[in-house]
Design a protein around this motif. Structure first.
Motif, PDB file in Angstrom:
ATOM      1  N   ARG A   1       4.581  10.305  24.494  1.00 45.56           N
ATOM      2  CA  ARG A   1       3.428  10.088  23.614  1.00 45.56           C
ATOM      3  C   ARG A   1       2.446  11.257  23.692  1.00 45.56           C
ATOM      4  O   ARG A   1       2.039  11.817  22.661  1.00 45.56           O
ATOM      5  N   ILE A   2       2.101  11.660  24.882  1.00 43.44           N
ATOM      6  CA  ILE A   2       1.106  12.717  25.051  1.00 43.44           C
ATOM      7  C   ILE A   2       1.677  14.089  24.688  1.00 43.44           C
ATOM      8  O   ILE A   2       1.029  14.884  24.006  1.00 43.44           O
ATOM      9  N   ALA A   3       2.901  14.380  25.138  1.00 42.84           N
ATOM     10  CA  ALA A   3       3.501  15.696  24.863  1.00 42.84           C
ATOM     11  C   ALA A   3       3.716  15.912  23.370  1.00 42.84           C
ATOM     12  O   ALA A   3       3.466  17.013  22.861  1.00 42.84           O
ATOM     13  N   GLU A   4       4.159  14.877  22.654  1.00 41.37           N
ATOM     14  CA  GLU A   4       4.341  15.016  21.207  1.00 41.37           C
ATOM     15  C   GLU A   4       3.013  15.313  20.526  1.00 41.37           C
ATOM     16  O   GLU A   4       2.920  16.203  19.679  1.00 41.37           O
ATOM     17  N   SER A   5       1.983  14.590  20.898  1.00 38.61           N
ATOM     18  CA  SER A   5       0.665  14.779  20.297  1.00 38.61           C
ATOM     19  C   SER A   5       0.106  16.166  20.586  1.00 38.61           C
ATOM     20  O   SER A   5      -0.363  16.865  19.682  1.00 38.61           O
ATOM     21  N   ARG A   6       0.178  16.597  21.829  1.00 45.66           N
ATOM     22  CA  ARG A   6      -0.366  17.907  22.203  1.00 45.66           C
ATOM     23  C   ARG A   6       0.435  19.046  21.595  1.00 45.66           C
ATOM     24  O   ARG A   6      -0.131  20.054  21.170  1.00 45.66           O
ATOM     25  N   THR A   7       1.763  18.891  21.540  1.00 47.45           N
ATOM     26  CA  THR A   7       2.609  19.913  20.931  1.00 47.45           C
ATOM     27  C   THR A   7       2.269  20.070  19.459  1.00 47.45           C
ATOM     28  O   THR A   7       2.146  21.192  18.950  1.00 47.45           O
ATOM     29  N   GLN A   8       2.094  18.946  18.768  1.00 50.18           N
ATOM     30  CA  GLN A   8       1.757  19.013  17.343  1.00 50.18           C
ATOM     31  C   GLN A   8       0.400  19.675  17.128  1.00 50.18           C
ATOM     32  O   GLN A   8       0.226  20.465  16.202  1.00 50.18           O
ATOM     33  N   LYS A   9      -0.556  19.390  18.002  1.00 44.38           N
ATOM     34  CA  LYS A   9      -1.873  20.025  17.892  1.00 44.38           C
ATOM     35  C   LYS A   9      -1.761  21.538  18.043  1.00 44.38           C
ATOM     36  O   LYS A   9      -2.411  22.297  17.321  1.00 44.38           O
ATOM     37  N   ILE A  10      -0.932  21.973  18.989  1.00 45.26           N
ATOM     38  CA  ILE A  10      -0.741  23.413  19.206  1.00 45.26           C
ATOM     39  C   ILE A  10      -0.093  24.053  17.982  1.00 45.26           C
ATOM     40  O   ILE A  10      -0.518  25.119  17.523  1.00 45.26           O
ATOM     41  N   ILE A  11       0.927  23.405  17.437  1.00 44.13           N
ATOM     42  CA  ILE A  11       1.598  23.918  16.239  1.00 44.13           C
ATOM     43  C   ILE A  11       0.609  24.013  15.083  1.00 44.13           C
ATOM     44  O   ILE A  11       0.572  25.020  14.358  1.00 44.13           O
ATOM     45  N   ASP A  12      -0.211  22.985  14.906  1.00 43.91           N
ATOM     46  CA  ASP A  12      -1.215  22.991  13.838  1.00 43.91           C
ATOM     47  C   ASP A  12      -2.199  24.151  14.015  1.00 43.91           C
ATOM     48  O   ASP A  12      -2.560  24.825  13.046  1.00 43.91           O
ATOM     49  N   MET A  13      -2.622  24.394  15.250  1.00 39.13           N
ATOM     50  CA  MET A  13      -3.569  25.480  15.503  1.00 39.13           C
ATOM     51  C   MET A  13      -2.929  26.852  15.272  1.00 39.13           C
ATOM     52  O   MET A  13      -3.587  27.768  14.770  1.00 39.13           O
ATOM     53  N   ILE A  14      -1.649  26.995  15.609  1.00 41.05           N
ATOM     54  CA  ILE A  14      -0.953  28.258  15.340  1.00 41.05           C
ATOM     55  C   ILE A  14      -0.881  28.502  13.835  1.00 41.05           C
ATOM     56  O   ILE A  14      -1.078  29.628  13.363  1.00 41.05           O
ATOM     57  N   GLU A  15      -0.612  27.439  13.073  1.00 39.87           N
ATOM     58  CA  GLU A  15      -0.587  27.580  11.621  1.00 39.87           C
ATOM     59  C   GLU A  15      -1.965  27.977  11.085  1.00 39.87           C
ATOM     60  O   GLU A  15      -2.072  28.814  10.187  1.00 39.87           O
ATOM     61  N   LEU A  16      -3.025  27.402  11.660  1.00 37.34           N
ATOM     62  CA  LEU A  16      -4.377  27.779  11.253  1.00 37.34           C
ATOM     63  C   LEU A  16      -4.664  29.245  11.592  1.00 37.34           C
ATOM     64  O   LEU A  16      -5.300  29.956  10.801  1.00 37.34           O
ATOM     65  N   LEU A  17      -4.195  29.679  12.744  1.00 37.54           N
ATOM     66  CA  LEU A  17      -4.377  31.075  13.129  1.00 37.54           C
ATOM     67  C   LEU A  17      -3.702  31.992  12.110  1.00 37.54           C
ATOM     68  O   LEU A  17      -4.227  33.041  11.752  1.00 37.54           O
ATOM     69  N   GLY A  18      -2.551  31.568  11.624  1.00 39.09           N
ATOM     70  CA  GLY A  18      -1.836  32.341  10.611  1.00 39.09           C
ATOM     71  C   GLY A  18      -2.653  32.544   9.344  1.00 39.09           C
ATOM     72  O   GLY A  18      -2.468  33.531   8.624  1.00 39.09           O
TER      73      GLY A  18
END
Length: 76
Positions: free
Chosen positions: A13-30
């Motif tokens: 539960r926690i790893a999926e949520s945190r991983t998705q947040k990181i992916i979202d932030m990388i996309e925002l950085l792009g």
């Protein structure tokens, strides 16, 4: 009554949520790559991604080293 969550279930539960947040932030950085809105140099890009790579390697190492602990004590 809800059963107690297992360590595995909590990890998923926690790893999926945190991983998705990181992916979202990388996309925002792009989004910063738009040269119409931003001005940057190759040196800026290299420094930014170097910091990300360093943090990612450190985090990954915590999963692969025994006991996942930091032990910075001096030893012979």
């Amino acid at each position: 009554m809800k059963d107690k969550e297992t360590n595995r279930e909590r990890f998923i539960r926690i790893a999926e949520s945190r991983t998705q947040k990181i992916i979202d932030m990388i996309e925002l950085l792009g989004n910063c790559s738009n040269q119409y809105n931003y001005e940057y140099t190759q040196k800026d890009i290299d420094k930014m991604f170097s910091a990300i790579d360093t943090a990612l390697k450190a985090s990954k190492a915590r999963f692969t080293t025994e006991n996942s602990t930091k032990d910075n004590r001096f030893r012979f």
